[in-house]
Write a protein that holds these residues in place. Sequence first.
Motif, PDB file in Angstrom:
ATOM      1  N   LEU A 232       1.038 -15.729 -25.944  1.00  0.00           N
ATOM      2  CA  LEU A 232       0.619 -16.464 -27.138  1.00  0.00           C
ATOM      3  C   LEU A 232      -0.664 -15.911 -27.746  1.00  0.00           C
ATOM      4  CD1 LEU A 232       1.358 -20.142 -26.063  1.00  0.00           C
ATOM      5  CD2 LEU A 232       2.691 -18.695 -27.582  1.00  0.00           C
ATOM      6  N   THR A 233      -1.534 -15.357 -26.914  1.00  0.00           N
ATOM      7  CA  THR A 233      -2.848 -14.933 -27.424  1.00  0.00           C
ATOM      8  C   THR A 233      -2.903 -13.472 -27.848  1.00  0.00           C
ATOM      9  OG1 THR A 233      -3.563 -14.484 -25.146  1.00  0.00           O
ATOM     10  CG2 THR A 233      -4.077 -16.655 -26.058  1.00  0.00           C
TER      11      THR A 233
ATOM     12  N   ARG B 174      12.560 -18.808  -6.290  1.00  0.00           N
ATOM     13  CA  ARG B 174      13.145 -20.100  -6.626  1.00  0.00           C
ATOM     14  C   ARG B 174      12.433 -20.862  -7.745  1.00  0.00           C
ATOM     15  NH1 ARG B 174      13.261 -20.643  -0.783  1.00  0.00           N
ATOM     16  NH2 ARG B 174      15.323 -20.155   0.023  1.00  0.00           N
ATOM     17  N   ASP B 175      11.412 -20.291  -8.365  1.00  0.00           N
ATOM     18  CA  ASP B 175      10.772 -21.014  -9.478  1.00  0.00           C
ATOM     19  C   ASP B 175      10.079 -20.029 -10.422  1.00  0.00           C
ATOM     20  OD1 ASP B 175      10.009 -23.097 -11.073  1.00  0.00           O
ATOM     21  OD2 ASP B 175       8.309 -23.713  -9.833  1.00  0.00           O
ATOM     22  N   ILE B 176      10.811 -18.999 -10.858  1.00  0.00           N
ATOM     23  CA  ILE B 176      10.237 -17.982 -11.741  1.00  0.00           C
ATOM     24  C   ILE B 176      10.210 -18.512 -13.162  1.00  0.00           C
ATOM     25  CG2 ILE B 176      10.501 -15.654 -12.655  1.00  0.00           C
ATOM     26  CD1 ILE B 176      12.052 -15.031 -10.028  1.00  0.00           C
ATOM     27  N   ARG B 177       9.018 -18.609 -13.722  1.00  0.00           N
ATOM     28  CA  ARG B 177       8.831 -19.047 -15.112  1.00  0.00           C
ATOM     29  C   ARG B 177       7.469 -18.581 -15.579  1.00  0.00           C
ATOM     30  NH1 ARG B 177       6.741 -24.812 -14.798  1.00  0.00           N
ATOM     31  NH2 ARG B 177       6.445 -25.230 -12.578  1.00  0.00           N
ATOM     32  N   PRO B 178       7.199 -18.619 -16.884  1.00  0.00           N
ATOM     33  CA  PRO B 178       5.953 -18.038 -17.405  1.00  0.00           C
ATOM     34  C   PRO B 178       4.686 -18.605 -16.773  1.00  0.00           C
ATOM     35  CG  PRO B 178       7.482 -18.495 -19.198  1.00  0.00           C
ATOM     36  CD  PRO B 178       8.090 -19.079 -17.971  1.00  0.00           C
ATOM     37  N   GLN B 179       4.691 -19.877 -16.385  1.00  0.00           N
ATOM     38  CA  GLN B 179       3.496 -20.490 -15.811  1.00  0.00           C
ATOM     39  C   GLN B 179       3.206 -19.989 -14.396  1.00  0.00           C
ATOM     40  OE1 GLN B 179       5.915 -22.032 -17.329  1.00  0.00           O
ATOM     41  NE2 GLN B 179       5.109 -23.374 -18.932  1.00  0.00           N
ATOM     42  N   ASN B 180       4.181 -19.344 -13.746  1.00  0.00           N
ATOM     43  CA  ASN B 180       3.994 -18.856 -12.378  1.00  0.00           C
ATOM     44  C   ASN B 180       3.788 -17.350 -12.310  1.00  0.00           C
ATOM     45  OD1 ASN B 180       4.183 -21.417 -11.330  1.00  0.00           O
ATOM     46  ND2 ASN B 180       6.365 -21.276 -10.881  1.00  0.00           N
TER      47      ASN B 180
ATOM     48  N   THR C  33      -2.073 -17.112 -17.464  1.00  0.00           N
ATOM     49  CA  THR C  33      -0.646 -17.036 -17.166  1.00  0.00           C
ATOM     50  C   THR C  33       0.054 -16.132 -18.170  1.00  0.00           C
ATOM     51  OG1 THR C  33      -0.041 -18.899 -18.586  1.00  0.00           O
ATOM     52  CG2 THR C  33      -0.710 -19.408 -16.307  1.00  0.00           C
ATOM     53  N   LEU C  34       1.276 -15.778 -17.852  1.00  0.00           N
ATOM     54  CA  LEU C  34       2.085 -14.986 -18.777  1.00  0.00           C
ATOM     55  C   LEU C  34       2.275 -15.726 -20.092  1.00  0.00           C
ATOM     56  CD1 LEU C  34       3.981 -12.581 -19.407  1.00  0.00           C
ATOM     57  CD2 LEU C  34       5.821 -13.855 -18.272  1.00  0.00           C
ATOM     58  N   ALA C  35       2.475 -17.031 -20.011  1.00  0.00           N
ATOM     59  CA  ALA C  35       2.643 -17.815 -21.244  1.00  0.00           C
ATOM     60  C   ALA C  35       1.410 -17.699 -22.129  1.00  0.00           C
ATOM     61  CB  ALA C  35       2.909 -19.278 -20.888  1.00  0.00           C
TER      62      ALA C  35
ATOM     63  N   PHE D  91       0.874 -14.565 -13.359  1.00  0.00           N
ATOM     64  CA  PHE D  91      -0.538 -14.511 -13.748  1.00  0.00           C
ATOM     65  C   PHE D  91      -0.967 -13.083 -14.050  1.00  0.00           C
ATOM     66  CE2 PHE D  91      -0.958 -18.803 -12.460  1.00  0.00           C
ATOM     67  CZ  PHE D  91      -2.168 -19.268 -12.966  1.00  0.00           C
ATOM     68  N   PHE D  92      -2.013 -12.974 -14.882  1.00  0.00           N
ATOM     69  CA  PHE D  92      -2.738 -11.728 -15.079  1.00  0.00           C
ATOM     70  C   PHE D  92      -4.188 -11.968 -14.665  1.00  0.00           C
ATOM     71  CE2 PHE D  92       0.750 -11.435 -18.072  1.00  0.00           C
ATOM     72  CZ  PHE D  92       1.162 -10.112 -17.963  1.00  0.00           C
TER      73      PHE D  92
END
Length: 586
Positions: free
Chosen positions: A171-172, A202-208, A165-167, A210-211
């Motif tokens: 972090l890495t 309607r639910d854009i956040r780092p967990q949604n 995920t983007l999150a 992906f790479f």
Amino acid sequence: MDLLTFLNANGLAQWQSHLSGKQIEDLLGFNEQDFTEFGWPLAAINMLKDALYDAKLPGKPVGVDGYSSIAPVGAEISGYTVLAILGQSHSGGVYKVRCPHTHKVAVIKTQALSCSNERPQRQAFKRDVAALKEMVHPGVVAVLDHGEDPQYGLFYIIEYLDGETLAQRVLTTKPTTAQLFQWWGEITSIVARAHKVDVSHRDIRPQNIFFRAGSDQPVVTDWNLGLPMRPPEPKSWSPLEIKTFGSGIFTDVYSLAGLLGWLLTHYAPMVLEGSAALYLEATGKIHRSLPEVLRRSLSMVRYRPGNAGELLQAIRNLLMESAGTPSPASSKRQRCWPAWAADVGEDSYRFNGRWWADLLVKGIRYRMRWIAPGTFIMGDALEEGNPPHQVILSRGFWMGQTPVTRAFYGAIHSSDPSFDFLVGGPGHPVQAVTHLDGVILCERLNEMFPGMDARLPTEAQWEYACRADTQTPFWCGNSLSDIVAHYSREWGEQSATSPVEERQANPWGLQDMHGNVGEWCADWYAWLGDEPVVDPVGPSEGDDRVFRGGGWLSSARYCRSASRGRLETSRREKFMGLRLVIIPPH
């Protein structure tokens, strides 16, 4: 070993398989100071707490109107076998599944149907799935199939992404600020493509985000298609939208601004919204105006950019300026001023109506005011066929400050129907126009200004603009007066129209919304329901067209914000006029 020591020793990747539900509850009770004692960066703390929040399972696995909300591992959803639960909400779930024919791994997202809103929900879902399928782009997760399951409701199938995920990527890899802006720009560009076909995430956040493994292209996943049911996660919706369950393109604008704030400061959107000081210093170093752009985008709907494309352009302009590159933002015509505008500016009205643009034809001016997207309660208890119901308008529009005048109408049309009644001068509203006259007027304007999309307003657009954030019978309160409206206290008391700019404007800068002339709308007349709707346009056919606003012959009752009239499209009545709207390009 206590929980914090375990997490510090094993890292983020191992937490889910080792924690029970009770331990998750306990961990969510710790504060940030407990974490920072272990030397964790703020980004890791926020990511972990988000992940723990997502892991909390609801106590009852029952969804909307009796549908099962969560399918257990091993269950089948229309032949797809559930291998793992990836996420869940009160109205559906996200699962890793095995396809029945190819036996390949995919992802299925379900949405329970509401019995009270089943038909429009099903139609909106199918429309959005079809639009998403057409968005062939490396940054849009591929839609493989869709359908309806008798136990779990609507569903669509997407490819399974093997990556991070983007999150996790943030972090890495510890990306540079330039890399963060590049990722955000690509994500926002993808969402802007969806907004062009009236699809919102309607639910854009780092967990949604992906790479794929080995790729630097962000992929937007977990789209919430169709009509909104309940808020997916409070972290991606504003407090107002959580309270009203309202969502749309404006929700994505909020979430994208929050995502940029999170990338730069590692604070979640609702934290950003509540305390500008938390991100002011970090974002202000990039450009002095960046905190203000984020603040507006995270505030009430009417203050936000109209869609993802507008937000992206605003941020790009700031970055160009900070790099010393000339940008449209440095000119008076910025804020995406329309190409047709002969003059532009702003004044002291509220955000809606504050920006104006003049349309000039043969030296005759017609002023338009910007009306931002938003949510309102349409209708009232007094009006048959228009009961109170929530309406979401996901796109902004320019609306005429006044009804079209005889002078402006005459600059476009060779004849003025008002002449038959020998009433008023060039500053009076044109009257005795048919619905077809209004359509032809818009067509001629669109020919004169290539790229323009002039129209008659929908009645939802008209009432939204008339009310101007009010819920009383009239925008000025519970009663009408001569200060704000030209009308008849008794039917026929007035004998003629009045000049269009004589009466007080409503809070959004619009005049004569009550009285003077009735104003044609685009909709065919039909009784309206009490269910929430998004961007309503009325039925596709009918016998009569809607008009709004009453007129100089009308009593106050028929000038109310919610009052509706109906006439055949060819009827030429002396009390009928029109007001224009212009829809900006996506």
